[in-house]
Design an enzyme around this catalytic site. Structure first.
Site, PDB file in Angstrom:
ATOM      1  N   LYS A 158      -0.138  -2.195  -5.725  1.00 46.22           N
ATOM      2  CA  LYS A 158       0.866  -1.998  -4.679  1.00 46.22           C
ATOM      3  C   LYS A 158       1.606  -3.309  -4.432  1.00 46.22           C
ATOM      4  CE  LYS A 158       1.072  -0.134   0.082  1.00 46.22           C
ATOM      5  NZ  LYS A 158       0.229   0.394   1.184  1.00 46.22           N
TER       6      LYS A 158
ATOM      7  N   SER B  27       1.336   4.697   2.966  1.00 46.27           N
ATOM      8  CA  SER B  27       2.397   3.938   2.335  1.00 46.27           C
ATOM      9  C   SER B  27       2.115   3.563   0.878  1.00 46.27           C
ATOM     10  CB  SER B  27       2.622   2.643   3.135  1.00 46.27           C
ATOM     11  OG  SER B  27       1.440   1.840   3.132  1.00 46.27           O
TER      12      SER B  27
ATOM     13  N   SER C 155      -3.295   4.736   4.654  1.00 45.30           N
ATOM     14  CA  SER C 155      -2.253   4.590   3.639  1.00 45.30           C
ATOM     15  C   SER C 155      -2.730   4.706   2.202  1.00 45.30           C
ATOM     16  CB  SER C 155      -1.536   3.246   3.814  1.00 45.30           C
ATOM     17  OG  SER C 155      -0.753   3.256   4.981  1.00 45.30           O
TER      18      SER C 155
END
Length: 524
Positions: A76, A171, A195
């Protein structure tokens, strides 16, 4: 070859069925073929091929191999990566190239893993859809499954028309999409309020949030220091356990990590759940929970009961305060963390430098999107001298009550809690954006953020497909630092459910363009 587990691909590499370079090239080719998913912000092709070549040399010359030698992974884009741009999907950090690796990234590299690139997210990880970053939203690979498109999408004769795609959740949606579409074998996410687990549920993969302090946060650009945890996204529970064994343990660069040495564990092949006690929180029967998710939750409870486990209802009485509590504490820490981005030391700097105050304001207006600015404003309001006691201090007291609810339940002999991960299966983007970011986050993280407030480990396991042919995940919450028990229960459940992972029909040739009509044929 791209659809197998970590153990299987590792065995294939050792037996010479595929070389690290060939495997890396296949993944890079598939990343290009699935570019329409927008799962990656940066593809580090040259770096990945170099690492794959180094791994191939180790295999060829008989050198000591790492546990993930030659296996591609993704990260990420809020984890620092040396020499590779790290943006947090924000104008504020666009162009920033860190001089060091986050500890979790370095640990994977030290085991010979091959870093393919950085995955997409909500700006600074503030969101629940992976739709609010500057590089555009991430599309869920299941948007292009035959079952979903044949039943729920009106096929258009317009080549570029594609308005029915589904969100990944957020996210860490880019990481979830990367694993789900088989472009990598494991991806790192971050989990502050769900997330990692939220997109894992929507994308049909496993999402593990370890106990707070078990895995180092060094190099993870902070959102909420007291809740942030690096998350692990894989295609099966065994893979999550392998990666956790590499990442967990004390880090002198992160004072919040555990001091004790972490001993990696292997999950048993035969699992007996008959002596376990599974808790079902009454408060998680909440408005908005879909009938399909509720039915799967009940089916899961029946599975444990039929296997001899004791299944009991439990109370977590302060659960209904957790969303509000989380919002106050989250925004307060966001306001503090984002204060460093002032145009002087870190990130973007505006050209409007008539005065320091004007430059500050312009820098933050240009660098942050409306979601980040809104959370900063809320957090600063809660931290004002006249509001501090009434908001921040009270929220901390409520947080303790929420944590104590879990302690009380586990002290009663409950081993693991079983809950939904999300209210429903995933939804189309056009439906998702009808609500504002704060409302969406409150809805989508309703079952997940309490585990972050309490610092507990939790995992989302793909369970079944909805009537629309979309994944639904269920969540297990365990006791602090009892990851082995949590993952063992999750593995047993995974075996019972036999979730039908999306299957790619083949790897497209490098550089091949996937048309609108080919997308539905690309995923079965």
């Amino acid at each position: 070859m791209l659809r197998v587990s970590l153990r299987e691909i590792s065995a294939a590499l050792k037996e010479g069925q595929v070389s690290p370079t060939e495997l890396c090239q296949r993944c890079l080719s598939l990343i290009k073929a699935t570019k329409f998913l927008n799962a990656y912000i940066t593809v580090a092709e040259d770096t990945a091929l170099k690492q794959a070549e180094e791994s191939e040399k180790r295999y060829r010359t008989g050198q000591t191999l790492g546990n993930l030698d030659g296996i591609p992974f993704a990260v990420k884009d809020n984890f620092s990566t040396a020499g590779i741009e790290t943006t947090c999907a924000s104008n504020m950090l666009k162009g920033y190239i860190p001089p060091y690796n986050a500890t979790v990234v370095q640990k994977l590299l030290d085991q010979g893993a091959v870093l393919l690139g950085k995955t997409n997210l909500d700006e600074f990880a503030m969101g629940s859809g992976s739709t609010d970053g500057i590089f555009g939203p991430v599309k869920n690979p299941w948007s292009y499954s035959r079952q979903y498109r044949e039943k729920h999408v009106q096929h258009s004769h317009t080549e570029n028309e594609d308005s029915n795609w589904l969100i990944t959740g957020g996210s860490s949606g880019g990481s979830a999409a990367a694993v789900s579409s088989f472009t990598c074998f494991v991806a790192l996410g971050s989990d502050t309020g769900g997330s990692t687990r939220n997109p894992a549920s929507h994308c049909g993969v496993v999402g593990l949030k370890p106990t707070y302090g078990l895995v180092s946060r060094h190099g993870l650009i902070p959102l909420v220091n007291s809740m942030d945890v690096p998350g692990i996204l894989t295609r099966c529970v065994d893979d999550a356990a392998i990666v956790l064994g590499i990442l967990a343990g004390h880090d002198p660069k992160d004072s919040t990590t555990v001091q004790d040495t972490f001993k990696p564990f292997e999950l048993p092949s035969f699992i007996d759940v008959s002596k376990l006690c599974i808790g079902i929180p009454k408060e998680y029967h909440t408005p908005g929970l879909s009938s399909e998710t509720l039915a799967l939750w009940a089916k899961a409870a029946d599975l444990f009961e039929n296997a001899g486990a004791k299944v009991v209802d439990v109370n977590l009485p302060h659960t209904h305060y957790s969303i509000v509590c989380y919002h106050v504490l989250c925004t307060a820490e966001v306001a503090s963390n984002m204060a460093r981005f002032d145009g002087l030391e870190y990130g973007h700097r505006s050209n409007m430098d008539q005065s320091t105050e004007v430059m500050y304001a312009a820098t933050r207006r240009e660098g942050f999107n409306y979601v980040v600015r809104g959370r900063i404003l809320s957090g600063n309001y809660f931290l004002l001298k006249q509001n501090y006691e009434n908001y921040f201090v009270k929220a901390q007291k409520v947080r303790r009550l929420i944590a104590n609810d879990f302690v009380n339940v586990f002290n009663r002999g409950i081993d693991v809690l079983l809950t939904p991960t999300t209210l429903t299966d995933t939804i189309p983007y056009l439906e998702f954006i009808k609500e504002d970011n704060r409302t969406r986050s409150a809805q989508d993280d309703i079952f997940t953020q309490a585990a972050n407030l309490a610092g507990l480990p939790a995992i989302s396991v793909p369970t079944a497909l909805s009537e629309k042919g979309l994944p639904i995940g269920l969540q297990f919450i365990g006791q602090a630092f009892q990851e082995m028990q949590l993952l063992t229960v999750a593995k047993w459940f995974e075996k019972q459910m036999k979730f039908p992972m999306v299957q790619l029909q083949g790897v497209m040739d490098e550089g091949h363009t996937v048309s609108h009509h080919q997308k539905s044929a690309f995923f079965s």
